[in-house]
Write a protein that holds these residues in place. Structure first.
Motif, mmCIF file in Angstrom:
data_model
loop_
_atom_site.group_PDB
_atom_site.id
_atom_site.type_symbol
_atom_site.label_atom_id
_atom_site.label_comp_id
_atom_site.label_asym_id
_atom_site.label_seq_id
_atom_site.Cartn_x
_atom_site.Cartn_y
_atom_site.Cartn_z
ATOM 1 N N THR A 295 0.834 -1.201 0.000
ATOM 2 C CA THR A 295 0.000 0.000 0.000
ATOM 3 C C THR A 295 0.871 1.255 0.000
ATOM 4 O O THR A 295 0.584 2.237 -0.706
ATOM 5 C CB THR A 295 -0.928 0.005 1.224
ATOM 6 N N PHE A 296 1.956 1.220 0.771
ATOM 7 C CA PHE A 296 2.864 2.366 0.812
ATOM 8 C C PHE A 296 3.442 2.652 -0.567
ATOM 9 O O PHE A 296 3.446 3.804 -1.030
ATOM 10 C CB PHE A 296 4.000 2.097 1.798
ATOM 11 N N ALA A 297 3.937 1.615 -1.261
ATOM 12 C CA ALA A 297 4.546 1.817 -2.576
ATOM 13 C C ALA A 297 3.517 2.269 -3.605
ATOM 14 O O ALA A 297 3.836 3.065 -4.497
ATOM 15 C CB ALA A 297 5.219 0.526 -3.038
ATOM 16 N N GLY A 298 2.280 1.762 -3.472
ATOM 17 C CA GLY A 298 1.233 2.177 -4.397
ATOM 18 C C GLY A 298 0.982 3.668 -4.349
ATOM 19 O O GLY A 298 0.632 4.287 -5.366
ATOM 20 N N LYS A 299 1.148 4.281 -3.179
ATOM 21 C CA LYS A 299 0.990 5.725 -3.037
ATOM 22 C C LYS A 299 2.301 6.455 -3.341
ATOM 23 O O LYS A 299 2.307 7.499 -3.987
ATOM 24 C CB LYS A 299 0.524 6.060 -1.625
ATOM 25 N N ALA A 300 3.412 5.901 -2.864
ATOM 26 C CA ALA A 300 4.703 6.587 -2.985
ATOM 27 C C ALA A 300 5.190 6.671 -4.433
ATOM 28 O O ALA A 300 5.961 7.570 -4.763
ATOM 29 C CB ALA A 300 5.749 5.867 -2.136
ATOM 30 N N LYS A 301 4.742 5.766 -5.301
ATOM 31 C CA LYS A 301 5.211 5.798 -6.692
ATOM 32 C C LYS A 301 4.839 7.101 -7.391
ATOM 33 O O LYS A 301 5.504 7.500 -8.367
ATOM 34 C CB LYS A 301 4.643 4.607 -7.466
ATOM 35 N N SER A 302 3.790 7.783 -6.900
ATOM 36 C CA SER A 302 3.389 9.057 -7.483
ATOM 37 C C SER A 302 4.093 10.234 -6.819
ATOM 38 O O SER A 302 4.120 11.335 -7.383
ATOM 39 C CB SER A 302 1.873 9.236 -7.355
ATOM 40 N N ASP A 303 4.641 10.002 -5.640
ATOM 41 C CA ASP A 303 5.318 11.077 -4.896
ATOM 42 C C ASP A 303 6.835 11.016 -5.023
ATOM 43 O O ASP A 303 7.505 12.056 -4.954
ATOM 44 C CB ASP A 303 4.947 10.995 -3.409
ATOM 45 N N VAL A 304 7.363 9.819 -5.182
ATOM 46 C CA VAL A 304 8.811 9.635 -5.298
ATOM 47 C C VAL A 304 9.131 9.203 -6.727
ATOM 48 O O VAL A 304 8.853 8.070 -7.123
ATOM 49 C CB VAL A 304 9.316 8.570 -4.296
ATOM 50 N N VAL A 305 9.665 10.121 -7.506
ATOM 51 C CA VAL A 305 10.050 9.767 -8.879
ATOM 52 C C VAL A 305 11.164 8.725 -8.820
ATOM 53 O O VAL A 305 12.104 8.850 -8.039
ATOM 54 C CB VAL A 305 10.522 11.018 -9.645
ATOM 55 N N ASP A 306 11.033 7.671 -9.638
ATOM 56 C CA ASP A 306 12.006 6.564 -9.628
ATOM 57 C C ASP A 306 12.024 5.864 -8.272
ATOM 58 O O ASP A 306 13.097 5.594 -7.709
ATOM 59 C CB ASP A 306 13.421 7.032 -9.967
ATOM 60 N N LEU A 307 10.859 5.558 -7.718
ATOM 61 C CA LEU A 307 10.821 4.763 -6.493
ATOM 62 C C LEU A 307 11.566 3.451 -6.728
ATOM 63 O O LEU A 307 12.360 3.003 -5.903
ATOM 64 C CB LEU A 307 9.373 4.494 -6.078
ATOM 65 N N TYR A 308 11.295 2.832 -7.878
ATOM 66 C CA TYR A 308 12.082 1.708 -8.378
ATOM 67 C C TYR A 308 12.917 2.220 -9.542
ATOM 68 O O TYR A 308 12.512 3.138 -10.263
ATOM 69 C CB TYR A 308 11.182 0.574 -8.874
ATOM 70 N N SER A 309 14.086 1.639 -9.726
ATOM 71 C CA SER A 309 14.961 2.080 -10.816
ATOM 72 C C SER A 309 14.342 1.715 -12.162
ATOM 73 O O SER A 309 13.917 0.575 -12.353
ATOM 74 C CB SER A 309 16.337 1.432 -10.688
ATOM 75 N N PRO A 310 14.297 2.628 -13.111
ATOM 76 C CA PRO A 310 13.702 2.310 -14.411
ATOM 77 C C PRO A 310 14.470 1.262 -15.209
ATOM 78 O O PRO A 310 13.881 0.538 -16.008
ATOM 79 C CB PRO A 310 13.686 3.660 -15.136
ATOM 80 N N ASN A 311 15.785 1.150 -14.961
ATOM 81 C CA ASN A 311 16.597 0.185 -15.719
ATOM 82 C C ASN A 311 16.871 -1.096 -14.939
ATOM 83 O O ASN A 311 17.704 -1.900 -15.324
ATOM 84 C CB ASN A 311 17.928 0.827 -16.119
ATOM 85 N N ASP A 312 16.143 -1.287 -13.841
ATOM 86 C CA ASP A 312 16.489 -2.351 -12.906
ATOM 87 C C ASP A 312 15.200 -2.888 -12.265
ATOM 88 O O ASP A 312 14.145 -2.261 -12.348
ATOM 89 C CB ASP A 312 17.404 -1.774 -11.810
ATOM 90 N N THR A 313 15.293 -4.063 -11.639
ATOM 91 C CA THR A 313 14.143 -4.592 -10.911
ATOM 92 C C THR A 313 14.130 -4.122 -9.462
ATOM 93 O O THR A 313 13.140 -4.309 -8.757
ATOM 94 C CB THR A 313 14.159 -6.138 -10.908
ATOM 95 N N HIS A 314 15.227 -3.530 -9.020
ATOM 96 C CA HIS A 314 15.365 -3.124 -7.617
ATOM 97 C C HIS A 314 14.882 -1.700 -7.397
ATOM 98 O O HIS A 314 14.605 -0.952 -8.333
ATOM 99 C CB HIS A 314 16.820 -3.247 -7.171
ATOM 100 N N LEU A 315 14.797 -1.340 -6.130
ATOM 101 C CA LEU A 315 14.495 0.024 -5.751
ATOM 102 C C LEU A 315 15.635 0.958 -6.142
ATOM 103 O O LEU A 315 16.785 0.528 -6.290
ATOM 104 C CB LEU A 315 14.286 0.110 -4.235
ATOM 105 N N SER A 316 15.314 2.227 -6.308
ATOM 106 C CA SER A 316 16.360 3.238 -6.411
ATOM 107 C C SER A 316 16.847 3.559 -5.003
ATOM 108 O O SER A 316 16.256 3.111 -4.010
ATOM 109 C CB SER A 316 15.789 4.507 -7.057
ATOM 110 N N LEU A 317 17.902 4.358 -4.895
ATOM 111 C CA LEU A 317 18.345 4.758 -3.562
ATOM 112 C C LEU A 317 17.252 5.545 -2.832
ATOM 113 O O LEU A 317 17.064 5.391 -1.621
ATOM 114 C CB LEU A 317 19.621 5.588 -3.659
#
Length: 336
Positions: A295-317
């Protein structure tokens, strides 16, 4: 035309083609993200353009297990020590090991941690969503932890954040046709109007490119209306309500230590299929075994640009730090 001249012409033409392909590969930017690298997709189009936050070096230091108050058992999302830095910054002493080092979490987990020298109070078990069902099944089939505790003593950089520069900036280590394949794959993604799956010569269907209607609000890469994901996010068995009792049993096996679960949602779940784990989430939330990062990531993806790395399967820093703050809040509640 004499046979010798014909042979030389064919040979010369072949040499020129091979040479052109080699030059194209050398000039193709080195792909550092796991999906751009494995899928042979343009790093130029999919690397993040947002500045990365700096994590103080003092927050990336791990403690010996006999001095730690928190043990982290995690996968590749924990080897960077990035989300743990929130705990360390808050004064906790953390030691991290990998699922590959521990093997399945068996019925004597708590005794094993005591034999290993742990004298703290809390165990955090981190797992990416797509691998947790398999890990739970393995844990249910074992009674004894057979391996010694092996800590990760130094953080392991992910993606291109700390990648060394190649000589002259050229892509020396790639297959000689990689540049051409990268061009073809990236052009196909740009033209695609539906999901596009890329077959890996060793692992088969592995990477899928998808259209992202809100991608340019969520990511900073150049081709932001497209996203790269793992096929296994959909193909692996999903977490369900039946997964929660297995997690509870593992938590009980950690006694006398308290256990919290840190289940990291698949990138696909966050950006493309938000209902993928709905059957699991309600039971997990009711059990109170860890933060609801779905639920947190579902909301944070609109607030944190690149919550996950676009070129990767992992989170960004940025994503690691955001998830770490959620974990810190849960740890503080557990201490009350």
């Amino acid at each position: 035309m004499k046979a010798s001249r014909l042979w030389l012409s064919v040979y010369g033409a072949g040499f020129l083609v091979c040479f052109a392909l080699l030059v194209m590969t050398l000039l193709t930017p080195i792909p550092y993200g796991d999906v751009t690298r494995v899928g042979r997709i343009s790093e130029t189009e999919f690397r993040a353009h947002r500045a990365k936050p700096a994590i103080p070096a003092a927050d990336l230091v791990e403690s010996p297990i006999d001095q730690a108050d928190i043990v982290v058992i995690g996968d590749s999302f924990s080897i960077r020590f990035a989300w743990q830095s929130a705990l360390v910054h808050a004064g906790h002493k953390v030691v991290t090991t990998h699922w590959d080092n521990t093997g399945p979490l068996c019925a004597d987990l708590g005794d094993w941690l005591q034999r290993s020298g742990f004298r703290g109070k809390l165990v955090i078990v981190e797992s990416i969503e797509r691998l947790l069902p398999e890990r739970l099944a393995e844990a249910g089939a074992c009674s004894t932890m057979a391996r010694p505790f092996e800590a990760i003593t130094r953080y392991i950089p992910l993606s291109g954040e700390d990648a060394p520069k190649s000589w002259l900036g050229l892509n020396w280590k790639a297959d000689w046709v990689s540049g051409w394949l990268t061009f073809l794959h990236t052009r196909a993604i740009k033209k695609a109007t539906s999901d596009l799956v890329f077959d890996h010569p060793r692992w088969g269907d592995l990477i899928v490119a998808r259209n992202l209607p809100d991608g340019c609000q969520q990511f900073s890469h150049r081709l932001c209306n497209k996203g790269l994901f793992l096929v296994d996010d959909d193909r692996n068995a999903p977490l369900t309500a039946e997964s929660v009792p297995s997690m509870k049993r593992i938590g009980e096996s950690a006694a006398p230590f308290k256990m919290l679960w840190m289940v990291i949602p698949n990138k696909t779940t966050v950006y493309a299929e938000p209902r993928h784990a709905n059957g699991f989430l309600q039971s997990f939330a009711q059990a109170g075994m860890g933060p609801d990062l779905f639920t947190f990531a579902g909301k944070a993806k609109s607030d944190v640009v690149d919550l996950y790395s676009p070129n990767d399967t992992h989170l960004s820093l940025q994503g690691y730090l955001a998830f770490g703050e959620q974990m810190l809040k849960t740890v503080r509640k557990a201490d009350q």
